[in-house]
Design a protein around this motif. Structure first.
Motif, mmCIF file in Angstrom:
data_model
loop_
_atom_site.group_PDB
_atom_site.id
_atom_site.type_symbol
_atom_site.label_atom_id
_atom_site.label_comp_id
_atom_site.label_asym_id
_atom_site.label_seq_id
_atom_site.Cartn_x
_atom_site.Cartn_y
_atom_site.Cartn_z
ATOM 1 N N UNK A 32 0.807 -1.217 0.000
ATOM 2 C CA UNK A 32 0.000 0.000 0.000
ATOM 3 C C UNK A 32 0.837 1.263 0.000
ATOM 4 N N UNK A 33 0.154 2.371 -0.216
ATOM 5 C CA UNK A 33 0.762 3.700 -0.159
ATOM 6 C C UNK A 33 -0.203 4.639 0.540
ATOM 7 N N UNK A 49 -3.910 -0.437 1.656
ATOM 8 C CA UNK A 49 -3.701 -0.823 3.053
ATOM 9 C C UNK A 49 -5.001 -1.329 3.668
ATOM 10 N N UNK A 50 -4.868 -2.263 4.593
ATOM 11 C CA UNK A 50 -6.023 -2.695 5.383
ATOM 12 C C UNK A 50 -6.327 -1.616 6.423
ATOM 13 N N UNK A 51 -7.500 -1.690 7.016
ATOM 14 C CA UNK A 51 -7.855 -0.745 8.076
ATOM 15 C C UNK A 51 -6.895 -0.888 9.264
ATOM 16 N N UNK A 55 -4.568 2.117 10.764
ATOM 17 C CA UNK A 55 -4.591 2.481 12.181
ATOM 18 C C UNK A 55 -3.179 2.464 12.751
ATOM 19 N N UNK A 56 -2.405 1.462 12.393
ATOM 20 C CA UNK A 56 -1.026 1.362 12.878
ATOM 21 C C UNK A 56 -0.182 2.503 12.317
#
Length: 77
Positions: A32-33, A49-51, A55-56
């Motif tokens: 992801x970006x 990106x995943x949720x 969050x991280x």
């Protein structure tokens, strides 16, 4: 493109052409970006990106915000 931090498989960096935008950090990793504003930590844009990853990422940016802002201002001064 100076790398400011690597953590949890993410690379936090900015581009030299970013000079005329408000302070922000780009993040790459895990396919992801993202772009995160630093003045008020907030996601500007993201893809792939995943949720959980997002969050991280926001957590890491909040934790290292001062370091990232200093790197931004040092680079573009």
């Amino acid at each position: 493109m100076p790398t400011v931090l690597r953590k949890y498989g993410f690379r936090f960096h900015f581009y030299s052409g970013d000079r005329f935008e408000p302070p922000h950090i780009h993040v790459e990793g895990n396919g992801g970006e993202a772009k995160v504003w630093l003045t008020e930590v907030m996601l500007a844009e993201a893809g792939g990106f995943s949720q959980r990853d997002l969050a991280r990422i926001l957590e890491v940016v909040q934790e290292h915000r001062q370091q990232m802002l200093e790197a931004w201002h040092d680079y573009f001064a």
